[in-house]
Design a protein around this motif. Structure first.
Motif, PDB file in Angstrom:
ATOM      1  N   GLY A   1       0.827  -1.198   0.000  1.00 19.87           N
ATOM      2  CA  GLY A   1       0.000   0.000   0.000  1.00 19.87           C
ATOM      3  C   GLY A   1       0.859   1.245   0.000  1.00 19.87           C
ATOM      4  O   GLY A   1       2.093   1.204   0.047  1.00 19.87           O
ATOM      5  N   SER A   2       0.194   2.393  -0.028  1.00 14.58           N
ATOM      6  CA  SER A   2       0.889   3.660  -0.164  1.00 14.58           C
ATOM      7  C   SER A   2       1.453   4.169   1.153  1.00 14.58           C
ATOM      8  O   SER A   2       0.835   4.038   2.211  1.00 14.58           O
ATOM      9  CB  SER A   2      -0.076   4.718  -0.728  1.00 14.58           C
ATOM     10  N   LEU A   3       2.629   4.781   1.080  1.00 14.26           N
ATOM     11  CA  LEU A   3       3.224   5.442   2.238  1.00 14.26           C
ATOM     12  C   LEU A   3       2.313   6.538   2.765  1.00 14.26           C
ATOM     13  O   LEU A   3       2.295   6.840   3.960  1.00 14.26           O
ATOM     14  CB  LEU A   3       4.588   6.039   1.833  1.00 14.26           C
ATOM     15  N   PHE A   4       1.510   7.130   1.862  1.00 18.30           N
ATOM     16  CA  PHE A   4       0.699   8.290   2.224  1.00 18.30           C
ATOM     17  C   PHE A   4      -0.776   7.937   2.440  1.00 18.30           C
ATOM     18  O   PHE A   4      -1.629   8.826   2.421  1.00 18.30           O
ATOM     19  CB  PHE A   4       0.832   9.356   1.137  1.00 18.30           C
ATOM     20  N   GLU A   5      -1.049   6.666   2.662  1.00 21.48           N
ATOM     21  CA  GLU A   5      -2.437   6.232   2.832  1.00 21.48           C
ATOM     22  C   GLU A   5      -3.128   6.959   3.981  1.00 21.48           C
ATOM     23  O   GLU A   5      -4.265   7.434   3.844  1.00 21.48           O
ATOM     24  CB  GLU A   5      -2.460   4.713   3.078  1.00 21.48           C
ATOM     25  N   LYS A   6      -2.458   7.080   5.113  1.00 27.02           N
ATOM     26  CA  LYS A   6      -3.058   7.739   6.278  1.00 27.02           C
ATOM     27  C   LYS A   6      -3.263   9.229   6.013  1.00 27.02           C
ATOM     28  O   LYS A   6      -4.310   9.798   6.352  1.00 27.02           O
ATOM     29  CB  LYS A   6      -2.172   7.540   7.510  1.00 27.02           C
ATOM     30  N   ASP A   7      -2.284   9.871   5.396  1.00 28.13           N
ATOM     31  CA  ASP A   7      -2.394  11.304   5.109  1.00 28.13           C
ATOM     32  C   ASP A   7      -3.511  11.579   4.108  1.00 28.13           C
ATOM     33  O   ASP A   7      -4.224  12.591   4.224  1.00 28.13           O
ATOM     34  CB  ASP A   7      -1.064  11.838   4.584  1.00 28.13           C
ATOM     35  N   LEU A   8      -3.666  10.701   3.135  1.00 28.37           N
ATOM     36  CA  LEU A   8      -4.766  10.855   2.179  1.00 28.37           C
ATOM     37  C   LEU A   8      -6.117  10.722   2.870  1.00 28.37           C
ATOM     38  O   LEU A   8      -7.057  11.474   2.588  1.00 28.37           O
ATOM     39  CB  LEU A   8      -4.648   9.821   1.061  1.00 28.37           C
ATOM     40  N   ALA A   9      -6.208   9.765   3.787  1.00 30.34           N
ATOM     41  CA  ALA A   9      -7.470   9.560   4.506  1.00 30.34           C
ATOM     42  C   ALA A   9      -7.801  10.770   5.376  1.00 30.34           C
ATOM     43  O   ALA A   9      -8.949  11.254   5.390  1.00 30.34           O
ATOM     44  CB  ALA A   9      -7.381   8.295   5.357  1.00 30.34           C
ATOM     45  N   LEU A  10      -6.809  11.279   6.095  1.00 32.43           N
ATOM     46  CA  LEU A  10      -7.047  12.418   6.983  1.00 32.43           C
ATOM     47  C   LEU A  10      -7.346  13.701   6.193  1.00 32.43           C
ATOM     48  O   LEU A  10      -8.048  14.579   6.690  1.00 32.43           O
ATOM     49  CB  LEU A  10      -5.832  12.635   7.886  1.00 32.43           C
ATOM     50  N   SER A  11      -6.823  13.783   4.978  1.00 32.19           N
ATOM     51  CA  SER A  11      -7.028  14.981   4.155  1.00 32.19           C
ATOM     52  C   SER A  11      -8.139  14.797   3.133  1.00 32.19           C
ATOM     53  O   SER A  11      -8.373  15.697   2.310  1.00 32.19           O
ATOM     54  CB  SER A  11      -5.724  15.333   3.420  1.00 32.19           C
ATOM     55  N   GLY A  12      -8.828  13.649   3.176  1.00 32.48           N
ATOM     56  CA  GLY A  12      -9.796  13.314   2.137  1.00 32.48           C
ATOM     57  C   GLY A  12     -10.890  14.349   1.950  1.00 32.48           C
ATOM     58  O   GLY A  12     -11.215  14.728   0.813  1.00 32.48           O
ATOM     59  N   LYS A  13     -11.452  14.832   3.024  1.00 33.50           N
ATOM     60  CA  LYS A  13     -12.540  15.813   2.927  1.00 33.50           C
ATOM     61  C   LYS A  13     -12.051  17.106   2.287  1.00 33.50           C
ATOM     62  O   LYS A  13     -12.713  17.661   1.389  1.00 33.50           O
ATOM     63  CB  LYS A  13     -13.112  16.095   4.313  1.00 33.50           C
ATOM     64  N   LEU A  14     -10.884  17.570   2.708  1.00 31.94           N
ATOM     65  CA  LEU A  14     -10.321  18.803   2.167  1.00 31.94           C
ATOM     66  C   LEU A  14      -9.974  18.636   0.684  1.00 31.94           C
ATOM     67  O   LEU A  14     -10.238  19.532  -0.131  1.00 31.94           O
ATOM     68  CB  LEU A  14      -9.077  19.194   2.960  1.00 31.94           C
TER      69      LEU A  14
END
Length: 403
Positions: A18-31
């Protein structure tokens, strides 16, 4: 010889599922959705590995229009086929591609007639260290990475986007080659323009198997029954193509004006190209056969047949100009924010020069090439005057002198 390349990248190179940035994408998904949905995107250099990965990352958030500029006509054709084969796009989604150079006058007509574009991202760059081999290649590099970048910025001050992203490189940190120096000057340039438009950038690792990269070259050599060759002492960080696009998208959309993003990777994540070459061959069922010279490797490659169980490799200690043995994303003097994202760091309040001073610097770079007889050493001397942090590594050898 075919196998799933993405799986190999995950298992053997980046060593993460999976992606290194999976968590950051999830946390920033709404924005991300708020700022991309129903917006128009203009992507320059969008047919390349990173630009196309940025586009694919953005398409998950439902933009309304996508315009792509690239002078690679074949690459644009494949990009459209890839997008339409991968995404269930809505009927009213608009995609247009233009096989032009963003430095040509026709580019401004697109901004005037097809804009406004809320999101603009520029991936058009000379990115190879090997492009500093002679004054002609250096002139083309500086023209693309700096002079045309300034013209683009001047146009965007008239046709202002909500977000502008321009890709940088890890080699801009303590540069030792002309490509890194050109990107460091480009960083100064975009930061000077950040008083007029919102701009972000990113320094990041090697993108595994990106177009034209050494790892991409491994695939080409295997297809042609040619030996694998690489330096044995050069360590690099790697991200997957998908991660490269996600990093740039997060920087473009969520970053604050003037931010320089980088991936949080430690020294333990570095790998040599030789190490990857051996893993690649093992994955394909070969045992690497180490050769003592390019000539020996070529001869043994010519003897390969369908039943061969070994594959010739030639590993050497790097001795070419501009080659740093390690990779770094920031300098000791730069202010870091390592808390805002899980796997992304940000250089905040990076050193910048007044716009008027950058105007003079760009004019001085243009003036260098008014002399038809200017030498590589003359150009590097001028760049050192402009950029005191530039400590060029010159060995008198170019990567074109290697396989």
């Amino acid at each position: 010889m075919y196998f799933e390349l993405n799986k190999f990248i995950e298992e053997a190179i980046v060593e993460r599922a999976g992606s290194l940035f999976e968590k950051d994408l999830a946390l920033s998904g709404k924005l991300l959705r708020e700022r991309i949905q129903d917006r128009s995107l203009l992507v320059i250099g969008g047919a390349g590995t990173i630009g196309s990965s940025f586009i694919k990352a953005a398409l998950h958030y439902n933009p309304k229009r996508l315009y792509v500029i690239d002078n690679d006509e074949n690459g644009l054709t494949e990009l459209v086929r890839d997008i339409r084969s991968s995404f269930n796009l809505p009927a009213d989604f608009e995609i247009k591609t233009y096989p032009i150079d963003f430095g040509d006058p026709v580019f401004e007509k697109i901004l005037i007639n097809e804009g406004p574009f809320e999101i603009v991202a520029n991936f058009a760059a000379h990115k190879h260290v090997r492009s500093e081999k002679d004054p002609y290649s250096i002139e083309a590099m500086l023209h693309n990475n700096i002079i045309k970048a300034k013209r683009l910025l001047d146009l965007l001050c008239i046709h202002k986007p909500e977000h502008f992203f321009c890709v940088s490189t890890d080699k801009a940190a303590n540069p030792v080659n002309v490509m890194g120096a050109s990107k460091k000057i480009m960083e100064y340039l975009i930061l000077a323009y950040s008083s007029k438009i919102k701009i972000t950038t990113a320094r990041f690792a090697n993108v595994a198997f990106s177009n034209g990269s050494l790892l991409f070259g491994f695939t080409q050599r295997l297809m042609k029954n040619q030996p694998l060759s690489s330096p044995s002492n050069i360590k690099r960080y790697f991200v997957s193509p998908q991660e490269s696009g996600q990093l740039c998208l997060l920087a473009c959309i969520t970053g604050e004006n003037g931010d320089i993003f980088f991936p949080k990777l430690g020294e333990e994540n570095m790998k040599t190209f030789a190490e990857i070459a051996e893993k690649y061959l093992h994955k394909l069922g070969f045992t690497p056969e180490h050769c003592q010279s390019e000539q020996e490797a070529i001869q043994k490659a010519q003897q390969l047949n369908a039943g061969s169980k070994t594959y010739p490799v030639y590993f050497f200690t790097s001795d070419t100009s501009g080659e740093k043995t390690f990779e770094e994303f920031f300098t000791d003097e730069e202010e870091l924010d390592t808390n805002s994202f899980s796997q992304l760091g940000i250089i905040k309040n990076a050193a910048r020069l007044p716009l008027e001073e950058m105007d003079v610097i760009v004019q001085n770079i243009e003036a260098i090439f008014k002399d038809d007889k200017v030498s590589k050493s003359d150009i590097i001397a001028k760049l050192k005057e402009i950029l005191p942090s530039f400590h060029h590594i010159e060995t008198g050898k170019s990567l074109d002198q290697r396989m």
